[in-house]
Scaffold this active site. Structure first.
Site, PDB file in Angstrom:
ATOM      1  N   TYR A 179       2.332  -3.605   6.117  1.00 13.64           N
ATOM      2  CA  TYR A 179       2.857  -2.461   5.376  1.00 13.64           C
ATOM      3  C   TYR A 179       4.223  -2.835   4.834  1.00 13.64           C
ATOM      4  O   TYR A 179       5.037  -3.436   5.540  1.00 13.64           O
ATOM      5  CB  TYR A 179       2.981  -1.247   6.298  1.00 13.64           C
ATOM      6  CG  TYR A 179       3.562  -0.033   5.619  1.00 13.64           C
ATOM      7  CD1 TYR A 179       2.735   0.893   4.984  1.00 13.64           C
ATOM      8  CD2 TYR A 179       4.940   0.190   5.591  1.00 13.64           C
ATOM      9  CE1 TYR A 179       3.257   2.003   4.343  1.00 13.64           C
ATOM     10  CE2 TYR A 179       5.477   1.300   4.950  1.00 13.64           C
ATOM     11  CZ  TYR A 179       4.626   2.203   4.333  1.00 13.64           C
ATOM     12  OH  TYR A 179       5.156   3.300   3.684  1.00 13.64           O
ATOM     13  N   GLU A 212       5.538   1.589  -2.518  1.00 13.52           N
ATOM     14  CA  GLU A 212       4.840   1.232  -1.285  1.00 13.52           C
ATOM     15  C   GLU A 212       3.660   0.301  -1.554  1.00 13.52           C
ATOM     16  O   GLU A 212       2.880   0.538  -2.473  1.00 13.52           O
ATOM     17  CB  GLU A 212       4.325   2.521  -0.628  1.00 13.52           C
ATOM     18  CG  GLU A 212       3.533   2.306   0.652  1.00 13.52           C
ATOM     19  CD  GLU A 212       2.841   3.588   1.098  1.00 13.52           C
ATOM     20  OE1 GLU A 212       3.424   4.312   1.911  1.00 13.52           O
ATOM     21  OE2 GLU A 212       1.720   3.862   0.648  1.00 13.52           O
TER      22      GLU A 212
END
Ligand code: GDP
Ligand code: MN
Length: 408
Positions: free
Chosen positions: A116, A204
């Site tokens: 992530y 993101e």
């Protein structure tokens, strides 16, 4: 403002972040061709892996069955058929789900590990922050809750930006080795720069992946296979190309309708429609409704100087919401004149009718004229009550939607 994954991939590509080749399609018939194209571009042979993904402004697609791995044009077509004819219900959409109008067909990659990576603003430290985790993929929210130590946070100096040594440190903490380190650092630096350059509120990549080793790339390759961006609406005036990515189909229809009249409307879950002027007054109106045990159905700020026409549209929007069982009008007239609001109430009553209870509290500029207008229309609007002050108004509307009479 949010954008779709296919648009986010374009931004990543322009920033030099590796992303598998892909193609956006809007109907089932184009899925097979898109499959052939992306598989060819990726240098994969017959039966090569591709992935068909719903393009909606919500995550959790994988778990909802709206990210499908396919190995042929036929499978791509089937996946497209399914996604374009079923609403997607994920943890992020609510039970009614979202209609899917666009799909991404992307070349598939083998994944050795998922990570992530994101940049956002940390209000507590008043700095942008890089957030990374080796526990990337589809469960990042759970990781943040159950294992917060698995989340790495690297604050970014507002003047210096993300520094190479900081990115390297994060790359090591994530467990990257060999050539992966340099690739990961390059991606982090590019994402941090993109965040600032495009006035993002969120950039993101989830998952950032590393592919399994091959003879040409013994350390594998680090790349992005999903991305999500949000932008600061107040910066769109200087982000024309980002503004051009706006997809009205993904927005709440009533919020769009309101914005055309210069109104700020946010749909909420309750049953009391609120028409208020000024965001601060709207907030306190919602607070006091909740204080008396009610739930607001929306936040509608007509602003300081809306026309009678715009205010009438505001009532139409509120009354179109089937969940609305009562309406509270709370106006503190400064620039906004109470008689304009009163006239809009009368117009809306004529046009759509108030079948639900309506409580009106007016104060400020031209309040007497406003009250006279409402007084004169009383016979036409039998569900209307006037309130003395905000407290009284909130008690009355909460009681009315519960079918009670307010204690005075
Ligand atoms: P999200 O669920 O909306 O976040 O959609 P993602 O694009 O992140 O996909 C969800 C999951 O599907 C990823 O975490 C991967 O495990 C898997 N996935 C997506 N694309 C590929 C791919 O090209 N190859 C493989 N093997 N898995 C993929
Ligand atoms: Mn994802």
């Amino acid at each position: 403002m949010k954008i779709h994954e296919y648009q986010a991939r374009q931004l990543l590509t322009e920033a030099g972040i590796p992303v598998p080749s892909s193609s956006m399609v809007e109907n089932v018939d184009d899925a097979a061709g898109a499959y052939e194209t992306v598989v060819r571009e990726a240098g994969l042979g017959d039966g090569g892996l591709a992935v068909v993904k719903a393009q909606v402004h919500a995550g959790g697609r994988g778990k909802a069955g709206f990210v499908k791995l396919v190995h042929s044009a036929g499978e791509a077509t089937d996946a497209a058929q399914f996604m374009l004819s079923n609403r997607m219900v994920s943890v992020q959409t609510g039970p009614e789900g979202l209609e899917v109008k666009k799909l991404l067909v992307a070349a598939g990659v083998d994944i050795a590990k998922e990570f992530y990576l994101a940049i956002t603003t940390d209000r507590a430290t008043r700095r942008n922050v890089l957030i990374a985790s080796a526990e990337g993929g589809v469960e990042i929210e759970q990781v943040a809750e159950s294992n917060p130590d698995a989340i790495i946070k690297q604050p970014i100096d507002p003047l210096m930006g993300l520094q190479g040594f900081e990115a390297r440190e994060v790359a090591f903490k994530l467990g990257f080795t060999g050539k992966q380190v340099g690739q990961a650092v390059k991606i982090m630096m590019a994402l941090a720069a993109l965040f600032v350059e495009k006035d993002c509120t969120l950039a993101e990549i989830n998952p950032l992946i590393v592919t399994p080793p091959t003879t040409e790339a013994p350390d594998g390759q680090v790349m992005a296979i999903d991305a999500k961006f949000s932008f600061d609406d107040n910066a769109l005036f200087r982000q024309r190309s980002i503004g051009g990515m706006f997809d009205p189909a993904e927005e709440n229809a009533n919020e769009l309708r309101a914005s055309k009249f210069g109104l700020t409307y946010i749909a909420l879950d309750g049953n009391i429609g609120c028409l208020v002027n000024g965001a601060g007054l709207a907030m306190s109106t919602m607070d006091i409704i909740k204080h008396y045990g009610g739930e607001p159905a929306n936040f509608l700020d007509v602003g300081g100087s809306a026309s009678e026409e715009a205010v009438t549209e505001a009532f139409r929007i509120i009354l179109d919401d089937k969940a609305v069982e009562g309406v509270l009008v709370n106006i503190f007239g400064g620039i906004m004149r109470c008689d304009v609001i009163a006239q809009a109430v009368v117009n809306a009553a004529k046009e759509v009718g108030f079948e639900v209870p309506l409580v009106v509290r007016l104060e400020g500029t031209n309040v007497e004229a406003g009250k006279r207008i409402l007084e004169g229309a009383k016979a036409d609007i039998p569900t209307m009550e006037a309130a003395d002050d905000l407290d009284d108004a909130a008690r009355r509307i909460v009681a009315a939607v519960k079918g009670e009479v307010a204690a005075s």
